[in-house]
Design a protein around this motif. Structure first.
Motif, PDB file in Angstrom:
ATOM      1  N   SER A 186      35.706  40.907  34.653  1.00  0.00           N
ATOM      2  CA  SER A 186      36.294  41.720  35.724  1.00  0.00           C
ATOM      3  C   SER A 186      36.524  40.883  36.977  1.00  0.00           C
ATOM      4  CB  SER A 186      35.388  42.911  36.048  1.00  0.00           C
ATOM      5  OG  SER A 186      35.247  43.769  34.934  1.00  0.00           O
ATOM      6  N   LEU A 187      35.580  39.981  37.257  1.00  0.00           N
ATOM      7  CA  LEU A 187      35.727  39.091  38.405  1.00  0.00           C
ATOM      8  C   LEU A 187      36.926  38.154  38.226  1.00  0.00           C
ATOM      9  CD1 LEU A 187      32.022  38.068  39.244  1.00  0.00           C
ATOM     10  CD2 LEU A 187      33.491  39.716  40.436  1.00  0.00           C
ATOM     11  N   GLN A 190      39.879  40.139  39.113  1.00  0.00           N
ATOM     12  CA  GLN A 190      39.932  40.336  40.561  1.00  0.00           C
ATOM     13  C   GLN A 190      40.422  39.068  41.259  1.00  0.00           C
ATOM     14  OE1 GLN A 190      36.226  40.455  42.831  1.00  0.00           O
ATOM     15  NE2 GLN A 190      36.955  42.301  43.887  1.00  0.00           N
ATOM     16  N   ASN A 191      39.946  37.916  40.790  1.00  0.00           N
ATOM     17  CA  ASN A 191      40.369  36.648  41.363  1.00  0.00           C
ATOM     18  C   ASN A 191      41.872  36.440  41.189  1.00  0.00           C
ATOM     19  OD1 ASN A 191      40.176  34.062  42.525  1.00  0.00           O
ATOM     20  ND2 ASN A 191      39.882  33.112  40.523  1.00  0.00           N
ATOM     21  N   ASN A 194      43.776  38.904  43.512  1.00  0.00           N
ATOM     22  CA  ASN A 194      43.702  38.458  44.901  1.00  0.00           C
ATOM     23  C   ASN A 194      44.613  37.261  45.155  1.00  0.00           C
ATOM     24  OD1 ASN A 194      41.851  40.430  45.540  1.00  0.00           O
ATOM     25  ND2 ASN A 194      40.061  39.107  45.271  1.00  0.00           N
TER      26      ASN A 194
END
Length: 365
Positions: A186-187, A190-191, A194
């Motif tokens: 998930s990170l 997100q990265n 972004n």
């Protein structure tokens, strides 16, 4: 090669008839004027005064020259009208047949400007069409790349959460393992989101800089301190050099910080075997040259021209190990250009260097 407009037989006939007719009309007018003076009086005056005869002859010659000139002007005017009509037909045909093809026709200077303006319009339309096609292609590639990069971690998140949802686990430790993997994936997403948002924002036409006066040498010292721990973990040392010791310039410190942050992270992640990272700043005339270099594994020559392309990675396997989005260098390039600067890369066995040129001052947008 421009081709001169040619008249057809009918148009040539019209010009010939108009020329002869106009000249004869002038002769009729002359005859009427001379007749009104009286033939006998006219001849008597000529016999009595030879100088008067000479003057009359010169007068007749001048009148004939004027008549020929006026006839030529009238015929030329008609010819220009015919040229203009042909130009209208040529431009109309060009607009219907092929809007990207320029008109190669030569006419008189007063009308040639129309052809040149039309060709300039066609050129601009063609360039705009090419830019639009390239923009559409870029959008398609962007959607494809984003979809590809999101699909992999998203599949993992759904897969591991699906195992938990279906109670396909043995104990709490296995649940924690599944949730930890889903969290890391998930990170990654997100990265990517972004970075994509940041790239889109800096590419936007309305993107603005918050210009302030700052010391570039001090910024590099701060960046060195921020990354010192990470560099030590990877067995690297960060060295800062500045000429002169203090370099005052104008720029958006937040965006410039992001530029060098991306370049340093790139060196840490991909400078395989590197022992040093150099941050060098040098003031030259009205510009500041900042170099971020490392002595790690060189970038292959075939990849050098693509490193600033969005989503480009020198090796696909690297992104899996480092979590790179392939947008870091593209974002850095966009932010440098937003400052009116340029960035380039060189790489050999000794060093890989990202060299940025910035104007010392830039007008506030």
């Amino acid at each position: 090669m421009n081709k001169r407009i040619k008249l057809n037989a009918k148009e040539k006939g019209v010009l010939l008839f108009e020329g002869i007719g106009t000249f004869l009309l002038f002769q009729v007018i002359n005859a009427i004027i001379i007749g009104s003076l009286g033939k006998n009086n006219f001849m008597g005056n000529l016999q009595n005064n030879w100088s008067l005869l000479t003057n009359k002859i010169w007068a007749v010659i001048v009148v004939l020259i004027m008549e020929v000139a006026l006839t030529g002007i009238i015929v030329l005017s008609t010819f220009h009208k015919m040229e203009l009509e042909q130009i209208k037909q040529i431009l109309h045909k060009a607009a219907i047949d092929d809007q990207t093809k320029q008109v190669q026709t030569k006419v008189n200077p007063s009308l040639q400007g129309i052809i040149e303006i039309f060709n300039l319009l066609i050129l601009n339309m063609d360039q705009h069409a090419q830019e639009q096609r390239q923009s559409e292609k870029s959008k398609d590639e962007l959607i494809s790349n984003v979809s590809h990069d999101i699909r992999t971690p998203l599949t993992s998140v759904i897969g591991y959460l699906g195992l938990i949802e279906g109670k396909n686990f043995n104990d709490l430790n296995q649940i924690l393992k599944y949730t930890h993997i889903a969290y890391k994936k998930s990170l990654e997403m997100q990265n990517l989101v972004n970075s994509l948002f940041e790239f889109a924002n800096v590419q936007h036409a309305t993107s603005r800089l918050k210009m302030t006066k700052f010391d570039m040498a001090q910024m590099l010292d701060q960046l060195s301190a921020d990354f010192e721990l990470e560099a030590n973990k990877r067995g690297m040392e960060i060295i800062v050099n500045s000429t002169p010791d203090k370099i005052m310039m104008q720029g958006d410190t937040e965006k410039l910080g992001r530029v060098f942050n991306n370049l340093i992270m790139n060196a840490l992640k991909y400078g395989k075997g590197a022992t040093h990272i150099w941050l060098n700043a040098e003031q030259k005339d009205q510009e500041v040259v900042v170099t971020v270099a490392n002595n790690g594994q060189p970038i292959p020559k075939d990849s050098l021209k693509h490193v600033f392309d969005r989503f480009y990675r020198v090796e696909d396997s690297r992104s899996k190990k480092t979590g790179g989005t392939g947008l870091g260098l593209a974002i850095a390039q966009s932010m440098v250009q937003l400052h009116g600067g340029t960035i380039a890369v060189t790489s050999d066995k000794e060093k890989t260097s990202f060299i940025s040129h910035f104007p010392i001052s830039k007008s506030k947008d």
